[in-house]
Design a protein around this motif. Structure first.
Motif, PDB file in Angstrom:
ATOM      1  N   ALA A   1       0.702  -1.189   0.025  1.00 13.43           N
ATOM      2  CA  ALA A   1      -0.129  -0.103   0.115  1.00 13.43           C
ATOM      3  C   ALA A   1       0.729   1.386   0.040  1.00 13.43           C
ATOM      4  O   ALA A   1       1.987   1.396   0.646  1.00 13.43           O
ATOM      5  CB  ALA A   1      -1.015   0.099   1.202  1.00 13.43           C
ATOM      6  N   GLY A   2       0.428   2.227  -0.649  1.00 12.96           N
ATOM      7  CA  GLY A   2       1.377   3.499  -1.135  1.00 12.96           C
ATOM      8  C   GLY A   2       2.179   3.427  -2.044  1.00 12.96           C
ATOM      9  O   GLY A   2       2.874   4.270  -2.501  1.00 12.96           O
ATOM     10  N   GLY A   3       2.638   2.158  -2.752  1.00 12.81           N
ATOM     11  CA  GLY A   3       3.390   2.142  -3.737  1.00 12.81           C
ATOM     12  C   GLY A   3       2.765   2.426  -5.118  1.00 12.81           C
ATOM     13  O   GLY A   3       1.719   2.874  -5.241  1.00 12.81           O
ATOM     14  N   SER A   4       3.512   2.128  -6.202  1.00 13.18           N
ATOM     15  CA  SER A   4       3.146   2.485  -7.619  1.00 13.18           C
ATOM     16  C   SER A   4       3.669   1.456  -8.430  1.00 13.18           C
ATOM     17  O   SER A   4       4.254   0.480  -8.313  1.00 13.18           O
ATOM     18  CB  SER A   4       3.654   4.039  -7.828  1.00 13.18           C
ATOM     19  N   LEU A   5       2.572   1.559  -9.634  1.00 12.90           N
ATOM     20  CA  LEU A   5       2.807   0.435 -10.709  1.00 12.90           C
ATOM     21  C   LEU A   5       2.612   1.034 -11.942  1.00 12.90           C
ATOM     22  O   LEU A   5       1.849   2.240 -12.203  1.00 12.90           O
ATOM     23  CB  LEU A   5       2.154  -0.770 -10.574  1.00 12.90           C
ATOM     24  N   ARG A   6       3.326   0.853 -13.159  1.00 11.62           N
ATOM     25  CA  ARG A   6       3.166   1.175 -14.416  1.00 11.62           C
ATOM     26  C   ARG A   6       2.483  -0.077 -15.428  1.00 11.62           C
ATOM     27  O   ARG A   6       3.242  -0.808 -15.391  1.00 11.62           O
ATOM     28  CB  ARG A   6       4.167   2.026 -14.940  1.00 11.62           C
ATOM     29  N   LEU A   7       1.368  -0.079 -15.506  1.00 12.35           N
ATOM     30  CA  LEU A   7       0.862  -1.024 -16.308  1.00 12.35           C
ATOM     31  C   LEU A   7       1.054  -0.594 -17.755  1.00 12.35           C
ATOM     32  O   LEU A   7       1.160   0.475 -18.278  1.00 12.35           O
ATOM     33  CB  LEU A   7      -0.714  -1.421 -16.264  1.00 12.35           C
ATOM     34  N   SER A   8       1.317  -1.668 -18.685  1.00 15.06           N
ATOM     35  CA  SER A   8       1.475  -1.453 -20.328  1.00 15.06           C
ATOM     36  C   SER A   8       0.449  -2.242 -21.032  1.00 15.06           C
ATOM     37  O   SER A   8       0.189  -3.229 -20.512  1.00 15.06           O
ATOM     38  CB  SER A   8       2.957  -1.574 -20.728  1.00 15.06           C
ATOM     39  N   CYS A   9       0.246  -1.646 -22.130  1.00  9.63           N
ATOM     40  CA  CYS A   9      -0.995  -2.469 -23.075  1.00  9.63           C
ATOM     41  C   CYS A   9      -0.034  -2.309 -24.478  1.00  9.63           C
ATOM     42  O   CYS A   9      -0.162  -1.159 -24.811  1.00  9.63           O
ATOM     43  CB  CYS A   9      -2.312  -1.906 -22.880  1.00  9.63           C
TER      44      CYS A   9
ATOM     45  N   ARG B   1      -9.078   8.783  -9.969  1.00 13.48           N
ATOM     46  CA  ARG B   1      -8.709  10.227 -10.469  1.00 13.48           C
ATOM     47  C   ARG B   1      -7.915  10.781  -9.341  1.00 13.48           C
ATOM     48  O   ARG B   1      -7.938  10.540  -8.049  1.00 13.48           O
ATOM     49  CB  ARG B   1      -9.965  11.066 -10.272  1.00 13.48           C
ATOM     50  N   GLY B   2      -6.680  11.300  -9.865  1.00 16.17           N
ATOM     51  CA  GLY B   2      -5.703  11.969  -8.919  1.00 16.17           C
ATOM     52  C   GLY B   2      -4.503  11.003  -8.412  1.00 16.17           C
ATOM     53  O   GLY B   2      -3.514  11.489  -8.115  1.00 16.17           O
ATOM     54  N   ARG B   3      -4.660   9.682  -8.842  1.00 13.09           N
ATOM     55  CA  ARG B   3      -3.787   8.588  -8.476  1.00 13.09           C
ATOM     56  C   ARG B   3      -3.324   7.954  -9.850  1.00 13.09           C
ATOM     57  O   ARG B   3      -2.477   7.171  -9.687  1.00 13.09           O
ATOM     58  CB  ARG B   3      -4.452   7.815  -7.593  1.00 13.09           C
TER      59      ARG B   3
ATOM     60  N   LEU C   1      -0.857   2.950 -17.878  1.00 11.97           N
ATOM     61  CA  LEU C   1      -1.679   3.174 -17.100  1.00 11.97           C
ATOM     62  C   LEU C   1      -0.768   3.388 -15.571  1.00 11.97           C
ATOM     63  O   LEU C   1      -0.241   2.455 -14.929  1.00 11.97           O
ATOM     64  CB  LEU C   1      -2.899   2.369 -16.460  1.00 11.97           C
ATOM     65  N   GLN C   2      -0.323   4.739 -15.445  1.00 14.58           N
ATOM     66  CA  GLN C   2       0.525   4.904 -14.170  1.00 14.58           C
ATOM     67  C   GLN C   2      -0.368   5.054 -12.978  1.00 14.58           C
ATOM     68  O   GLN C   2      -1.125   5.787 -12.907  1.00 14.58           O
ATOM     69  CB  GLN C   2       1.398   6.150 -14.235  1.00 14.58           C
ATOM     70  N   MET C   3      -0.118   4.315 -11.901  1.00 13.18           N
ATOM     71  CA  MET C   3      -0.732   4.163 -10.854  1.00 13.18           C
ATOM     72  C   MET C   3       0.281   4.576  -9.509  1.00 13.18           C
ATOM     73  O   MET C   3       1.264   4.141  -9.365  1.00 13.18           O
ATOM     74  CB  MET C   3      -1.691   2.923 -10.434  1.00 13.18           C
TER      75      MET C   3
END
Length: 122
Positions: A14-22, A65-67, A81-83
């Motif tokens: 929790a609090g981390g980030s990921l970038r999804l690719s398609c 939204r915002g994240r 999709l950067q989260m």
């Protein structure tokens, strides 16, 4: 015919980030609106983010939204999709989708990938 292949999911705290690719396989000159959706176990598939066919319009669900930021790299035919600030409630199978309409409704998308799993631990 359009083929979509998602990647980039994984286990994150929790609090981390990921970038999804398609990665998109599509006939040159054909354009679609692109969306990211997610589906948690026992729940319906829900909208996350989209941009319309020319990328001029983006739209996000209130829940992300915002994240989250949706973007694309045209030369490589990849949608991202950067989260950030991920929460356990973001745990789901994330899908990339392509369709003609640019709306946030599942039935309006014609092509779907197989999904990439995102798991957020508390």
């Amino acid at each position: 015919q359009v083929q979509l292949v998602e990647s980039g999911g994984g286990l994150v705290q929790a609090g981390g980030s990921l970038r999804l690719s398609c990665a998109i396989s599509v006939r040159t000159g054909t354009t679609y609106s692109m969306g990211w959706f997610r589906q948690a176990p026992g729940k319906e598939r829900e909208f996350g983010a989209l941009f319309n066919w020319n990328g001029a319009i983006t739209y996000y669900a209130d829940s992300v939204r915002g994240r989250s930021t949706i973007s694309r790299e045209n030369a490589k035919k990849i949608v991202y999709l950067q989260m950030i600030s991920l929460e356990p409630g973001d745990t789901a199978l994330y899908y990339c989708a392509a369709g003609p309409s640019g709306l946030c409704y599942v039935p309006t998308y014609t092509y779907w990938g197989q999904g990439t799993q995102v798991t957020v631990s508390s």
